[in-house]
Structure formats: C-alpha cells, structure tokens
Design a protein around this motif. Sequence first.
Motif, mmCIF file in Angstrom:
data_model
loop_
_atom_site.group_PDB
_atom_site.id
_atom_site.type_symbol
_atom_site.label_atom_id
_atom_site.label_comp_id
_atom_site.label_asym_id
_atom_site.label_seq_id
_atom_site.Cartn_x
_atom_site.Cartn_y
_atom_site.Cartn_z
ATOM 1 N N ASP A 43 -6.072 -16.006 -30.644
ATOM 2 C CA ASP A 43 -5.511 -15.380 -29.812
ATOM 3 C C ASP A 43 -3.866 -14.608 -29.778
ATOM 4 O O ASP A 43 -3.570 -13.665 -28.962
ATOM 5 C CB ASP A 43 -4.868 -16.935 -29.181
ATOM 6 N N ALA A 44 -3.855 -14.579 -31.145
ATOM 7 C CA ALA A 44 -1.984 -13.477 -31.651
ATOM 8 C C ALA A 44 -2.943 -11.988 -31.905
ATOM 9 O O ALA A 44 -4.228 -11.964 -32.256
ATOM 10 C CB ALA A 44 -1.793 -14.478 -32.663
ATOM 11 N N THR A 45 -1.806 -11.489 -31.559
ATOM 12 C CA THR A 45 -2.081 -9.466 -32.217
ATOM 13 C C THR A 45 -2.606 -9.520 -33.467
ATOM 14 O O THR A 45 -1.984 -10.177 -34.161
ATOM 15 C CB THR A 45 -1.530 -8.862 -31.742
ATOM 16 N N PRO A 46 -3.157 -8.764 -33.937
ATOM 17 C CA PRO A 46 -3.312 -8.444 -35.208
ATOM 18 C C PRO A 46 -2.361 -8.466 -36.084
ATOM 19 O O PRO A 46 -1.785 -9.121 -37.455
ATOM 20 C CB PRO A 46 -3.685 -7.079 -35.362
ATOM 21 N N PHE A 47 -1.415 -8.148 -35.255
ATOM 22 C CA PHE A 47 0.333 -7.663 -36.128
ATOM 23 C C PHE A 47 1.076 -9.307 -36.061
ATOM 24 O O PHE A 47 0.802 -9.352 -37.335
ATOM 25 C CB PHE A 47 0.868 -6.664 -35.902
ATOM 26 N N LYS A 48 1.145 -9.743 -35.274
ATOM 27 C CA LYS A 48 0.899 -11.802 -35.292
ATOM 28 C C LYS A 48 0.576 -12.119 -36.535
ATOM 29 O O LYS A 48 1.107 -13.147 -37.698
ATOM 30 C CB LYS A 48 1.237 -11.826 -33.967
ATOM 31 N N ALA A 49 -0.702 -12.281 -35.870
ATOM 32 C CA ALA A 49 -1.484 -12.968 -36.822
ATOM 33 C C ALA A 49 -1.473 -12.516 -38.408
ATOM 34 O O ALA A 49 -1.084 -13.526 -39.291
ATOM 35 C CB ALA A 49 -3.246 -12.447 -36.639
ATOM 36 N N ARG A 50 -1.270 -11.705 -38.822
ATOM 37 C CA ARG A 50 -1.080 -11.089 -40.641
ATOM 38 C C ARG A 50 0.464 -12.129 -40.633
ATOM 39 O O ARG A 50 0.739 -12.650 -41.777
ATOM 40 C CB ARG A 50 -0.453 -9.652 -40.545
ATOM 41 N N ASN A 51 1.180 -12.333 -39.498
ATOM 42 C CA ASN A 51 2.479 -13.291 -40.394
ATOM 43 C C ASN A 51 2.417 -14.918 -40.132
ATOM 44 O O ASN A 51 2.693 -15.332 -40.216
ATOM 45 C CB ASN A 51 3.353 -12.442 -39.305
ATOM 46 N N HIS A 52 1.182 -14.518 -39.354
ATOM 47 C CA HIS A 52 1.212 -16.480 -38.671
ATOM 48 C C HIS A 52 0.660 -17.119 -40.203
ATOM 49 O O HIS A 52 -0.059 -17.266 -41.348
ATOM 50 C CB HIS A 52 -0.547 -16.455 -37.804
ATOM 51 N N GLU A 53 1.189 -18.737 -40.344
ATOM 52 C CA GLU A 53 1.407 -19.773 -41.300
ATOM 53 C C GLU A 53 -0.055 -19.929 -41.159
ATOM 54 O O GLU A 53 -0.494 -20.017 -42.962
ATOM 55 C CB GLU A 53 2.181 -20.715 -40.976
ATOM 56 N N ALA A 54 -1.831 -19.652 -40.803
ATOM 57 C CA ALA A 54 -3.053 -20.127 -40.554
ATOM 58 C C ALA A 54 -3.240 -18.990 -41.687
ATOM 59 O O ALA A 54 -4.494 -18.733 -42.466
ATOM 60 C CB ALA A 54 -3.719 -19.719 -39.603
ATOM 61 N N ILE B 259 -9.391 -10.207 -40.549
ATOM 62 C CA ILE B 259 -8.833 -11.399 -40.411
ATOM 63 C C ILE B 259 -7.688 -10.824 -39.230
ATOM 64 O O ILE B 259 -8.538 -11.697 -38.057
ATOM 65 C CB ILE B 259 -7.724 -12.275 -41.451
ATOM 66 N N SER B 260 -7.224 -10.692 -39.151
ATOM 67 C CA SER B 260 -6.223 -9.870 -38.019
ATOM 68 C C SER B 260 -6.559 -9.873 -36.483
ATOM 69 O O SER B 260 -6.230 -10.319 -35.595
ATOM 70 C CB SER B 260 -5.144 -9.006 -38.284
ATOM 71 N N MET B 261 -8.251 -8.831 -37.156
ATOM 72 C CA MET B 261 -9.001 -9.102 -35.416
ATOM 73 C C MET B 261 -10.172 -9.371 -35.218
ATOM 74 O O MET B 261 -10.305 -9.595 -33.997
ATOM 75 C CB MET B 261 -9.111 -7.057 -35.753
ATOM 76 N N SER B 262 -10.610 -10.010 -35.727
ATOM 77 C CA SER B 262 -12.067 -9.942 -35.232
ATOM 78 C C SER B 262 -11.562 -12.097 -34.616
ATOM 79 O O SER B 262 -10.839 -12.625 -35.192
ATOM 80 C CB SER B 262 -13.136 -9.985 -36.269
ATOM 81 N N ASP B 263 -13.337 -12.273 -34.247
ATOM 82 C CA ASP B 263 -12.933 -13.458 -34.347
ATOM 83 C C ASP B 263 -13.928 -14.374 -35.616
ATOM 84 O O ASP B 263 -14.163 -15.897 -35.717
ATOM 85 C CB ASP B 263 -13.708 -14.241 -32.594
ATOM 86 N N ARG B 264 -15.187 -13.998 -35.893
ATOM 87 C CA ARG B 264 -15.917 -13.785 -37.216
ATOM 88 C C ARG B 264 -15.884 -12.772 -37.651
ATOM 89 O O ARG B 264 -15.571 -11.775 -37.892
ATOM 90 C CB ARG B 264 -17.466 -14.411 -36.253
ATOM 91 N N VAL B 265 -16.202 -13.530 -39.090
ATOM 92 C CA VAL B 265 -15.975 -12.426 -40.228
ATOM 93 C C VAL B 265 -17.465 -12.684 -40.847
ATOM 94 O O VAL B 265 -17.917 -14.202 -41.552
ATOM 95 C CB VAL B 265 -15.031 -11.991 -40.880
ATOM 96 N N PHE B 266 -18.458 -11.471 -41.124
ATOM 97 C CA PHE B 266 -19.263 -11.573 -41.305
ATOM 98 C C PHE B 266 -19.627 -10.943 -43.232
ATOM 99 O O PHE B 266 -18.949 -10.118 -43.055
ATOM 100 C CB PHE B 266 -20.673 -10.682 -41.342
ATOM 101 N N LEU B 267 -19.365 -11.555 -44.242
ATOM 102 C CA LEU B 267 -19.235 -11.247 -45.502
ATOM 103 C C LEU B 267 -20.488 -10.449 -46.132
ATOM 104 O O LEU B 267 -21.861 -11.523 -46.545
ATOM 105 C CB LEU B 267 -18.553 -12.421 -46.552
ATOM 106 N N PHE B 268 -20.566 -9.689 -46.429
ATOM 107 C CA PHE B 268 -22.421 -8.951 -47.031
ATOM 108 C C PHE B 268 -21.913 -9.037 -48.155
ATOM 109 O O PHE B 268 -21.030 -8.891 -49.249
ATOM 110 C CB PHE B 268 -22.072 -7.229 -46.245
ATOM 111 N N SER B 269 -22.995 -9.303 -49.246
ATOM 112 C CA SER B 269 -23.482 -9.130 -50.919
ATOM 113 C C SER B 269 -23.765 -7.956 -50.715
ATOM 114 O O SER B 269 -24.771 -7.461 -49.882
ATOM 115 C CB SER B 269 -23.670 -9.917 -51.909
#
Lengths: 269, 259
Positions: B227-238, B199-209
């Motif tokens: 737009d946030a850095t990974p560390f900030k994204a982890r603490n973001h409300e979204a 979540i924190s690093m990418s624009d899209r996530v492909f989930l595989f089964s």
Amino acid sequence: MSPQENVKFLHQKYIQSLNREKRWVRFYQMVIFLVFFSCWELASQKQWIDPLIFSSPSKVGRLFLTKIQDGTLMIDLGYTLSETVFGFILGTFLGTFLAAILWWSPMLSKISDPYLVVLNSMPKVALGPILIVALGPSFTSIVAMGAIISIIITTIVVYTSFKEVDPNYIKVLQTFGANRVQIFREAILPASFPTIISTLKVNVGLSWVGVIVGEFLVSSKGLGYMIIYGFQVFNFTLVMLSLLVIAVFATVMYQLVELLERKLIKNGS
Amino acid sequence: MDFLKINAIHHTYFTKTTAVTALSDVSLEVEEGEFVSFLGPSGCGKTTLLSIIAGLFEPTEGAVTLEGKRVETAENEIGYMLQQDYLFPWKTIEENILLGLKIGNSLSPDKKAYALELLAKMGLKEVESQFPKQLSGGMRQRVALVRTLATEPKLLMLDEPFSALDYQTKLKLEDLVSTTLKSFGKTAILVTHDIGEAISMSDRVFLFSARPGQLHKTFVIPKELRDATPFKARNHEAYPAIFQTIWKELESLEPAGER
C-alpha cells in the motif's frame, strides 16, 4: 561590471572571434582562386605552358561569351544537365527500391548476393557500347549510363543500412502489432535517411561520370561531346570551358543535395 | 478465470552449433490489477519470457493466454516498455506518443487528447513539438511510458525500465509509475535485477533461477509494503526482513564455485 554583463561581453567576444576566423577562411579561399587563375593566365601568355594545350582563362572567357550569345552552350548544358539529373534520380530511386526488396525478402537477398558482388565490381562504363546499341545513341542510353553507374552501389549501401537499424525500434513497433510495411515506413526508412543522403552525395559525382562517358561514346551533343570534339579538332579552349562548366554545375547539384539533407533530417539539432 | 495464464512454457534457442534452453517448464498466473515482478540473475530468460508474453514469438512448447485468448492473436492489449526509451529520434514527442495508435489505425481525436493528457500527468508540459534528444533521460523514459499507455493496454510489461537512469531519477520514476498504474488499475509485470525495486513496487515477486530459466519461488509482499509508495516502502520497517529473505534465496541460487 556585474557578472551578467561580463558573461555577455565574453559571449560577444567569442562571436567576434568566430566571425574573424570565418573571414580569414573566405579570404584564403579567394586568394587560392585568384592565384590559380592568374598564374594560369600569366603562364599561358608567357608561353611557360603550351597555350595550345592548356589554353588560358581569358580565351576560355571569350569563348564562353560567344557560346552564350549564339546559344550553343545552353543547348549542350541543357542536355547534359537533364541527363545527369535523370540518371542521378533514377539510380538513387531504383537502388533504394532494390534495397527495399532485398530487405523484404531475406531469401532473395541471400540468392542475389554473389550477383550483386559481381555487378558491383564490374566497371559499369564498360557497358556503354552495349547500352548504346540496345537503347539507341540517344538521350535514353545516356540517362541509363548515368543511372547504372550508381544503382548497384546504392543498393548495397542502403540495404546494409536497412539491416543495421537497431532491432529494438522494430521490437517497439511489433509490440504495437505493426506489419512489415509499417515497420519499413516508420523505422527502417527514416532511420536510413542519413545513409541515403550520403549515397546521394556520392551518386551526384558518379552520375556525372556516367553521363560524360556516355556523351563521349554517343558523340552528338552535350558537354561530354564538347570535350571529345574539342579534343579531336585540338581546340582545348573548348575542352577547358566544358570542364569549368561541369565543375560549376556538379558543385551546384551537390549543394542542392546538402539543402535536401537539411530539410529531410530533422531531429532537433 | 485467471487474467494472465502462463502454462508450461519451454523455450529453446537454436543456432548452428548449439541448442540453448532459455526457459523450462514455467507456469504462473497473474490476477487483474496486480503488479508482479520477475527477479533473477542474468540468463534466467526473463526477457525471453516477456517477448513470449508479448506474442513476439511462439514458445517451443506451452501457451500464454490473456483473458482466455492466446496472446499471439491479441492486438494492442499488451504494452511493452524496453530498457531504454527507444523513442524515435526523427519524430517529435507528440508523434512518438501517438505511434501505437497510428500503427493500430485507431488514432481518433479522443485518443489523441487522452495521450496528451497522460503526458501532462507525467509532468511533461510543452514538450509535444520537441525532439527526444532535447529531453533528459528521465523525461524520455516517461515519454516512453506514455507511448506504451496511450494504446490503453490491458497488461503492461516493463523490462528493466529504470536501469539506464541515475539513482535519484529512478526512485522518483518508481513512485510516479507505481501511482500512475495503480490509479488506472493496470496489471503490470516488471522485470528487474534490483531486489529493492521488486519489493517496493510489486504485490508478488517471482524469483527465477538461471540456465535453464525456471520459476524458483514466489514471494508475496506484505500488505503494508504494497500500500505504500515505492519510496516509502523502501523505508518501511517490514522492508529489511523481506529483503533478507529474497537476498538469501538469490544467494542460494548461485552455484558454489562461482563466488
């Protein structure tokens, strides 16, 4: 005393204790050496052992000096040393080269597998008479003996180490588009250097065996010939001298390989 | 035209006794400059897919194209970073980072200077003449990234590159890698089993089964997290909301009997 000074002091003490240990090790090594040779000398002079068979250090020493002065020892030593060095280098290089071919062609390696097993289990010195007849009773056939004794085992050991190189190193190279030659040069060969060096150490000993047996058979010159000649005329001082010279030079060769090891294997340790 | 196009990939591994289908009908596209993650349980064929994209082997069926060219023919356009650094222990750091250029016969003074500059940018100074084992795990992984970037690949693939590191180093490296790749505008594929990292690093996530590996679902990460850095994204409300969504989806993939 400040904590820093204290650490320095303790470090010095530690180094001193290391040095002390090293001195004791050297001391005991010297003791063993001296005790062995003086017991040998004493036992021989007191006739506790048969001086005709076991000779004595002083007799060997005198013979050594005469043979140095008349130059015959140097000639024999020169022959044997060059045969051993050539045999050793030839055996190791050809063995590594064969291993590279087997790595290159998995098909060939599967085909040759049973033949390698047979050749490896065969006592190579038994090939001596055939080599001498085929190559002539000369330098060439003795070098061939020195080489043939180590070549198959080198091939097998080095090939095994080629195969055991972590495939991820190969993957890294493949993602850069490396071809097989580049993979061999950048990963397979350097990763196997430690194994190649340790086969070198084994091959030093093996080549001496091959060359001495070869000289027994050819019986014209060299340290092996000195042994067989001394045996036939019952001059065991000559046999002992030859053995001691072999021991010294085999050790020197081994040390040279270790020196090569330190030069070749550099990874910051 | 799509930058990277993965078209109906099937791949089956054969052994004497079994035939295991690792990937089944996988199709997806990645845009230029995009950072995507492949997320999924073990055995979902992520690493197989990366190897196919890297052109290391051909899939049983289907094709992968990069800018319209089949990847098997592309040279040095795809960089691949493995789980562990796999720096060559007998080479110095400098020799290691120049390896890709040397293999591709493209080692020029310019490129060498570029590689060394990258090394400095990664916060690694005066380590050129050292050997890998003199560096810490995090430093080695950064060197491995420099080695991958030195050939200036168009597409970068990261196969669980932080999984062997301790948590603190991992968080720091996520930030460093993310900002570095963004600044170069590189397209990247990250394989991971860590939802937060995806979540924190990418624009899209492909989930595989798993068994066989199939593309299950695609998640688009909200813009504020992208737009946030990974560390900030982890603490973001979204962050918690999307984490929950992906978590539930992952849970639903596991067969009921296995819990």
